[in-house]
Design an enzyme around this catalytic site. Structure first.
Site, PDB file in Angstrom:
ATOM      1  N   ARG A 250      -0.702   5.515  16.966  1.00 43.49           N
ATOM      2  CA  ARG A 250      -1.100   6.173  15.720  1.00 43.49           C
ATOM      3  C   ARG A 250      -1.584   7.582  16.019  1.00 43.49           C
ATOM      4  O   ARG A 250      -1.996   7.893  17.140  1.00 43.49           O
ATOM      5  CB  ARG A 250      -2.249   5.398  15.032  1.00 43.49           C
ATOM      6  CG  ARG A 250      -1.858   4.007  14.533  1.00 43.49           C
ATOM      7  CD  ARG A 250      -0.954   4.099  13.313  1.00 43.49           C
ATOM      8  NE  ARG A 250      -0.592   2.786  12.770  1.00 43.49           N
ATOM      9  CZ  ARG A 250       0.424   2.044  13.208  1.00 43.49           C
ATOM     10  NH1 ARG A 250       1.173   2.475  14.223  1.00 43.49           N
ATOM     11  NH2 ARG A 250       0.705   0.895  12.642  1.00 43.49           N
TER      12      ARG A 250
ATOM     13  N   TYR B 130       0.834  -1.203   0.000  1.00 42.60           N
ATOM     14  CA  TYR B 130       0.000   0.000   0.000  1.00 42.60           C
ATOM     15  C   TYR B 130       0.873   1.260   0.000  1.00 42.60           C
ATOM     16  O   TYR B 130       0.731   2.142  -0.855  1.00 42.60           O
ATOM     17  CB  TYR B 130      -0.943  -0.023   1.213  1.00 42.60           C
ATOM     18  CG  TYR B 130      -1.663   1.281   1.444  1.00 42.60           C
ATOM     19  CD1 TYR B 130      -2.411   1.856   0.416  1.00 42.60           C
ATOM     20  CD2 TYR B 130      -1.582   1.944   2.663  1.00 42.60           C
ATOM     21  CE1 TYR B 130      -3.066   3.070   0.615  1.00 42.60           C
ATOM     22  CE2 TYR B 130      -2.237   3.145   2.865  1.00 42.60           C
ATOM     23  CZ  TYR B 130      -2.965   3.709   1.842  1.00 42.60           C
ATOM     24  OH  TYR B 130      -3.602   4.902   2.043  1.00 42.60           O
TER      25      TYR B 130
HETATM   26  N1  UDP Z   1      -5.758  -2.541  15.129  1.00 41.46           N
HETATM   27  C1  UDP Z   1      -6.114  -3.485  16.092  1.00 41.46           C
HETATM   28  N2  UDP Z   1      -7.328  -4.115  15.976  1.00 41.46           N
HETATM   29  C2  UDP Z   1      -8.209  -3.850  14.959  1.00 41.46           C
HETATM   30  C3  UDP Z   1      -7.845  -2.875  13.991  1.00 41.46           C
HETATM   31  C4  UDP Z   1      -6.610  -2.254  14.111  1.00 41.46           C
HETATM   32  O1  UDP Z   1      -5.346  -3.751  17.023  1.00 41.46           O
HETATM   33  O2  UDP Z   1      -9.283  -4.464  14.919  1.00 41.46           O
HETATM   34  C5  UDP Z   1      -4.466  -1.831  15.248  1.00 41.46           C
HETATM   35  C6  UDP Z   1      -3.559  -1.991  14.043  1.00 41.46           C
HETATM   36  O3  UDP Z   1      -2.749  -3.130  14.161  1.00 41.46           O
HETATM   37  C7  UDP Z   1      -2.763  -0.682  14.096  1.00 41.46           C
HETATM   38  C8  UDP Z   1      -3.753   0.329  14.674  1.00 41.46           C
HETATM   39  O4  UDP Z   1      -4.761  -0.453  15.333  1.00 41.46           O
HETATM   40  O5  UDP Z   1      -1.687  -0.822  15.002  1.00 41.46           O
HETATM   41  C9  UDP Z   1      -4.421   1.198  13.627  1.00 41.46           C
HETATM   42  O6  UDP Z   1      -4.877   0.370  12.576  1.00 41.46           O
HETATM   43  P1  UDP Z   1      -5.880   0.858  11.466  1.00 41.46           P
HETATM   44  O7  UDP Z   1      -6.187  -0.325  10.607  1.00 41.46           O
HETATM   45  O8  UDP Z   1      -7.011   1.580  12.096  1.00 41.46           O
HETATM   46  O9  UDP Z   1      -5.071   1.960  10.649  1.00 41.46           O
HETATM   47  P2  UDP Z   1      -3.643   1.911   9.883  1.00 41.46           P
HETATM   48  O10 UDP Z   1      -2.662   2.487  10.887  1.00 41.46           O
HETATM   49  O11 UDP Z   1      -3.351   0.513   9.488  1.00 41.46           O
HETATM   50  O12 UDP Z   1      -3.850   2.796   8.725  1.00 41.46           O
END
Ligand code: UDP
Length: 342
Positions: free
Chosen positions: A222, A142
């Site tokens: 994040r 991505y």
């Molecule tokens: N995450 C999690 N459980 C979920 C979805 C996301 O623990 O059901 C974690 C994921 O591993 C990352 C953070 O939350 O560390 C943010 O993930 P998200 O997919 O929201 O956004 P990304 O940072 O991938 O764009």
């Protein structure tokens, strides 16, 4: 002055908030979307052209019908984990699709674009707050696909005089339930919606992907930024491009990081529900910490985010998920869960 803007991906999460922002301020909005992950019901401002970036003939029809002052490009596949498992659609949609769009713009003399990029272009960051000059070294397809498209824009500025602003979002979150828009993915992978759906007793059990990262509580950190603040930045980018030639890049975040565990705790306080979760293995492609420096966007664009705390961001998403419109893929699950509670 008002202008005519083509919002590619305007039926999606961030694009629909963009349409709301522009239409409310008198601009003419046209949405182009293939409705693969977007929704007809989210196109509430302006006309919808159903077309796919992979179909140059459809793009040509879209541009032949109408004169656009600028394009905003939100059409992308955007899931880190999925991109690791299925890289080809990421490269075809995000790379070839973007190239098709840029070629259609050039054929029709549209010379300004705001492009959605991502913090994923940085990979595992080597500094605390990530600014625009931080080295780009994506660790998943991505991020790699977005970085390639960023390069197109730099090359096109040089070769064709294309004006562009690339906005690298950190974690888009929140909703505008009072305007009937919010995050509505059939297959939801993002943290905040998954946490809120768990609070509603919907969706699969919540998993925390890894608690052995090198962060304060071991879960990933994040930088969450409200979609309406992202829309504000895009609108400022339009004005900036009208004044400045070249390809410009800005990071958009709140300069503050929250761990997965902090998000769950804040959601518990917003919803009043103790949210159960299991700790699961790390998800492929996830860096430990992504926090933006958005100093450049504030200084150069005059960006002033309004949603700077996590609680109101989650609260807006909570109002959306609690009462989704009928077109949302979560509407049915919702009615079902409410019936269950009653
Ligand atoms: N995450 C999690 N459980 C979920 C979805 C996301 O623990 O059901 C974690 C994921 O591993 C990352 C953070 O939350 O560390 C943010 O993930 P998200 O997919 O929201 O956004 P990304 O940072 O991938 O764009």
């Amino acid at each position: 002055s008002t202008s005519s803007i083509l919002i590619c991906g305007g039926a999606g999460y961030i694009g629909s908030h963009m349409a709301q922002w522009l239409a409310e301020r008198g601009h003419t909005v046209t949405v182009l979307d293939n409705l693969s992950t977007g929704h007809r019901g989210a196109v509430r401002w302006g006309r919808l052209i159903e077309a796919d970036l992979m179909d140059p003939a459809g793009l040509k029809r879209a541009f032949s019908g109408q004169r656009f002052d600028a394009v905003m490009h939100f059409c992308a596949r955007s899931l880190v984990g999925e991109s690791v498992a299925e890289p080809y659609p990421y490269y075809s949609n995000n790379v070839t699709g973007t190239l098709n769009l840029l070629e259609a713009m050039r054929d029709h003399n549209v010379s300004q674009i705001v492009f959605s990029s991502t913090a994923a272009v940085f990979g595992n960051p080597i500094s605390e707050a990530i600014d625009e000059e931080h080295p780009r070294s994506p660790i998943n397809p991505y991020g790699a696909s977005k970085l390639m498209a960023e390069r197109f824009l730099a090359d096109a500025a040089h070769a064709y005089g294309l004006r562009s602003v690339t906005l690298r979002y950190f974690n888009a979150a929140g909703a505008l339930p009072e305007h009937g828009i919010g995050e509505a993915h059939a297959c939801e992978t993002h943290l905040i919606p998954n946490v809120l759906r768990a609070a509603l007793g919907q969706g699969p059990a919540l998993k925390v992907f890894g608690n052995d990262y090198d962060t304060a509580d071991g879960t990933c950190v994040r930088d969450y930024v409200h979609v309406q603040d992202l829309a504000q930045a895009h609108a400022l980018a339009l004005g900036f491009m009208a004044r400045e030639a070249g390809a410009h890049t800005f990071n958009l975040g709140n300069a503050q990081g929250f761990s997965v565990q902090e998000v769950i705790a804040t959601a518990a306080s917003v919803t009043g529900v103790q949210i159960p979760y299991d700790v699961a293995p790390r998800r492929a492609g996830d860096p430990a910490r992504l926090v933006a420096s958005s100093e450049k966007a504030r200084r150069v664009l005059g960006w002033t985010p309004q949603w700077t705390a996590l609680e109101p961001i989650i609260e807006s998403a909570w109002r959306w998920h609690r009462d989704p419109p009928s077109w949302s893929p979560h509407a049915h699950a919702h009615a079902h869960a409410l019936g269950h509670i009653a």
